[in-house]
Design an enzyme around this catalytic site. Structure first.
Site, PDB file in Angstrom:
ATOM      1  N   CYS A 175      12.079   8.633  11.728  1.00  0.00           N
ATOM      2  CA  CYS A 175      11.753   7.899  12.949  1.00  0.00           C
ATOM      3  C   CYS A 175      12.968   7.678  13.837  1.00  0.00           C
ATOM      4  O   CYS A 175      12.839   7.619  15.057  1.00  0.00           O
ATOM      5  CB  CYS A 175      11.102   6.563  12.607  1.00  0.00           C
ATOM      6  SG  CYS A 175      12.097   5.513  11.521  1.00  0.00           S
TER       7      CYS A 175
ATOM      8  N   GLU B  84       7.275  11.891  20.405  1.00  0.00           N
ATOM      9  CA  GLU B  84       7.893  12.000  19.086  1.00  0.00           C
ATOM     10  C   GLU B  84       7.294  13.208  18.366  1.00  0.00           C
ATOM     11  O   GLU B  84       6.111  13.204  18.011  1.00  0.00           O
ATOM     12  CB  GLU B  84       7.668  10.726  18.272  1.00  0.00           C
ATOM     13  CG  GLU B  84       8.384  10.753  16.940  1.00  0.00           C
ATOM     14  CD  GLU B  84       8.214   9.464  16.152  1.00  0.00           C
ATOM     15  OE1 GLU B  84       9.167   9.054  15.470  1.00  0.00           O
ATOM     16  OE2 GLU B  84       7.119   8.860  16.209  1.00  0.00           O
TER      17      GLU B  84
ATOM     18  N   LYS C 248       0.848  -1.193   0.000  1.00  0.00           N
ATOM     19  CA  LYS C 248       0.000   0.000   0.000  1.00  0.00           C
ATOM     20  C   LYS C 248       0.880   1.237   0.000  1.00  0.00           C
ATOM     21  O   LYS C 248       1.671   1.463   0.914  1.00  0.00           O
ATOM     22  CB  LYS C 248      -0.907   0.041   1.236  1.00  0.00           C
ATOM     23  CG  LYS C 248      -1.906   1.215   1.199  1.00  0.00           C
ATOM     24  CD  LYS C 248      -2.762   1.273   2.444  1.00  0.00           C
ATOM     25  CE  LYS C 248      -2.131   2.074   3.552  1.00  0.00           C
ATOM     26  NZ  LYS C 248      -2.006   3.523   3.212  1.00  0.00           N
TER      27      LYS C 248
ATOM     28  N   GLU D  13       8.015  -1.596  12.560  1.00  0.00           N
ATOM     29  CA  GLU D  13       9.082  -0.615  12.738  1.00  0.00           C
ATOM     30  C   GLU D  13       8.390   0.706  12.966  1.00  0.00           C
ATOM     31  O   GLU D  13       7.783   1.270  12.052  1.00  0.00           O
ATOM     32  CB  GLU D  13       9.986  -0.576  11.497  1.00  0.00           C
ATOM     33  CG  GLU D  13      11.313   0.144  11.747  1.00  0.00           C
ATOM     34  CD  GLU D  13      11.244   1.628  11.523  1.00  0.00           C
ATOM     35  OE1 GLU D  13      11.053   2.371  12.532  1.00  0.00           O
ATOM     36  OE2 GLU D  13      11.351   2.057  10.377  1.00  0.00           O
TER      37      GLU D  13
END
Length: 489
Positions: A291, A391, A183, A257
């Site tokens: 990330c 984050e 996707k 992840e």
């Protein structure tokens, strides 16, 4: 300043590629893709629907027996050819990478080179899949272990680095003999669309890799589909929780992840200039939207103020600008919603006692139509504060002092995340000692990203996920273990 606009007609046109069919529209919703540097529309795209997912899985299932049976050297040669295509078309790929999410043209050649390296590295594994024999007892027997593909792997990649993430998964999964339904993200679909086109050009059989583009409904349909043997997801923790709950219905394994709040430990004996330059990378790399970016800087008090001064001076030389321009070093964040979320975190961080050293709110003037934030540094940040534990996913660094090695380690590990960590020191014993105590999947000593190569394992601990991509560990993620015991009595 004049901003170059993406030309919609030059961008990939196929949001759905299933079997041998390239389709200019799916059967799902239509949405406008926004170029984040200017807020302008690149193209209206009709995304896939759950019905298109069904077709894609069926095509992958049909292609799987022949793909699995294909000798390893044939898979190897196809992957090598794909690697060569990426190298040959690096210039063509650059505007696609810039247009989809504001990535910098400065970095685009590296991303194409990295994709080539991944397919070449794992192509080299495709003809070396081996098992092992096991010494058993209880009677004469021959026991062996084989490593087999899952069948169809569903891959869901994020908008911040779609091509980087997609190739990190597809290379080992294909080498292991799996077929793919991938996707492409709705916010940044173009590079994955081009990737699947190149896979076809390289001569991979129809149905081995199938593309659907869309939002959460398409991803949910993939996770729930009984014909998909494993899901590999790269993205946020909040979405991962939904995926795990959905995958539980079919008991399929999920590789994750996820995000990070990677600590950067700067000790008093570090090379100060190098540590400041590399510390700044956390705010610059992927426009702060990586990330594994080191965004939580822990600095020994003896060098705290000199380090801040050097970091701030270097930040002043980072040029924000048109992502298509070769000298631009900082581009936009992905959307207005993201910009507003980041700004709110910074404002609350200042209210909680953080000292704003540089940066702050949205950039105006020539940048006012896009989603630009300056490099922002908050000093004296309380380790328990929201901005130190969340984050941010933008060009924001938080800085906190420490007084001892033990305190530095404790502060670094006091996080829900465990993706990466960075240690700056010239003391070799300390480097190994501290690295051994970090609760992170990857620790870099005196580095800031160089370890992200196909040959090394990468992945997280704690809320940063589980499983590994890269190296032989990455191959094992897409192989199931089978044991065979043969009675020789």
């Amino acid at each position: 300043m004049t901003f170059q606009q993406p030309v919609g007609d030059t961008l990939p046109r196929y949001p759905v590629i299933i079997g041998d069919s390239l389709e200019e529209q799916g059967s799902g919703e239509t949405a406008a893709h926004i170029y984040p540097a200017t807020g302008a529309v690149t193209r209206e795209i009709r995304f896939a629907s759950p019905a298109d997912v069904d077709r894609a899985v069926a095509a992958a299932q049909a292609a799987y027996p022949a793909w699995r049976a294909l000798p390893g050297d044939k898979r190897r040669d196809l992957m090598f050819k794909l690697a060569s295509l990426f190298e040959a078309q690096a210039q063509e790929m650059a505007p696609i990478l810039v247009s989809e999410n504001g990535s910098l043209s400065l970095a685009a050649p590296y991303i194409s080179y990295d994709a080539a390296q991944k397919f070449r590295y794992y192509g080299g594994w495709a003809d070396k899949i081996e098992g092992r024999t096991v010494a058993t007892w209880g009677g004469p027997a021959h026991d062996y272990v084989s490593y087999e593909p899952y069948g169809v792997v569903g891959v869901i990649v994020p908008w911040n680095g779609p091509l980087f993430a997609a190739t990190m998964v597809l290379a080992p999964a294909l080498a292991a003999g799996n077929c793919i339904v991938i996707k492409a993200p709705d916010l940044a679909p173009y590079s994955v669309m081009r990737l699947v086109e190149l896979i076809r050009q390289a001569g991979f059989p129809p149905g081995v890799v199938n593309l659907v583009t869309g939002g959460a409904d398409v991803g949910a349909a993939m996770v729930a589909h009984p014909g998909i043997g494993k899901i590999e997801f790269i993205g946020s923790g909040a979405t991962a929780q939904k995926i795990l709950a959905n995958a539980a219905q079919t008991l399929k394994p999920v590789g994750l992840e996820l995000g990070g709040k990677s600590a950067v430990l700067v000790f008093g004996d570090a090379d100060l200039q190098s540590a400041a330059k590399r510390g700044l990378t956390g705010a610059v790399s992927a426009n702060g939207q990586g990330c594994v970016n080191g965004t939580r800087l822990l600095v020994e008090r003896t060098i705290y103020e000199p380090y801040l001064q050097m970091l701030t001076a270097m930040a002043g030389h980072i040029k924000a600008g048109d992502p298509f321009a070769g000298d631009t070093m900082l581009g936009p964040v992905i959307s207005e919603a993201s910009l507003n979320r980041i700004s709110g975190l910074v404002d609350r961080g200042v209210a909680a006692g953080g000292r704003l050293v540089t940066g702050g709110g949205r950039m105006g003037g020539d940048f006012s139509d896009g989603y630009y934030l300056p490099i922002t540094v908050l000093a004296d940040v309380d380790p328990a504060s929201e901005i130190s534990r969340t984050e941010v996913f933008g060009p924001v660094l938080v800085v906190t002092p420490f007084d001892s090695e033990e305190e530095a380690v404790a502060l670094a590990n006091d996080s829900d995340f465990g993706l990466g960590a960075y240690v700056h020191t010239t003391n070799l014993a300390r480097a190994h000692r501290v690295a051994g105590q970090m609760q992170a999947g990857q620790v870099q000593v005196n580095g800031s990203g160089e370890a992200m190569t196909p040959c090394v394992p990468f992945g997280g601990m704690k809320h940063s996920g589980h499983g590994r991509l890269g190296g032989i560990e990455g191959m094992r993620e897409f192989q199931q273990v089978k044991n065979v015991w043969v009675n020789l009595a």
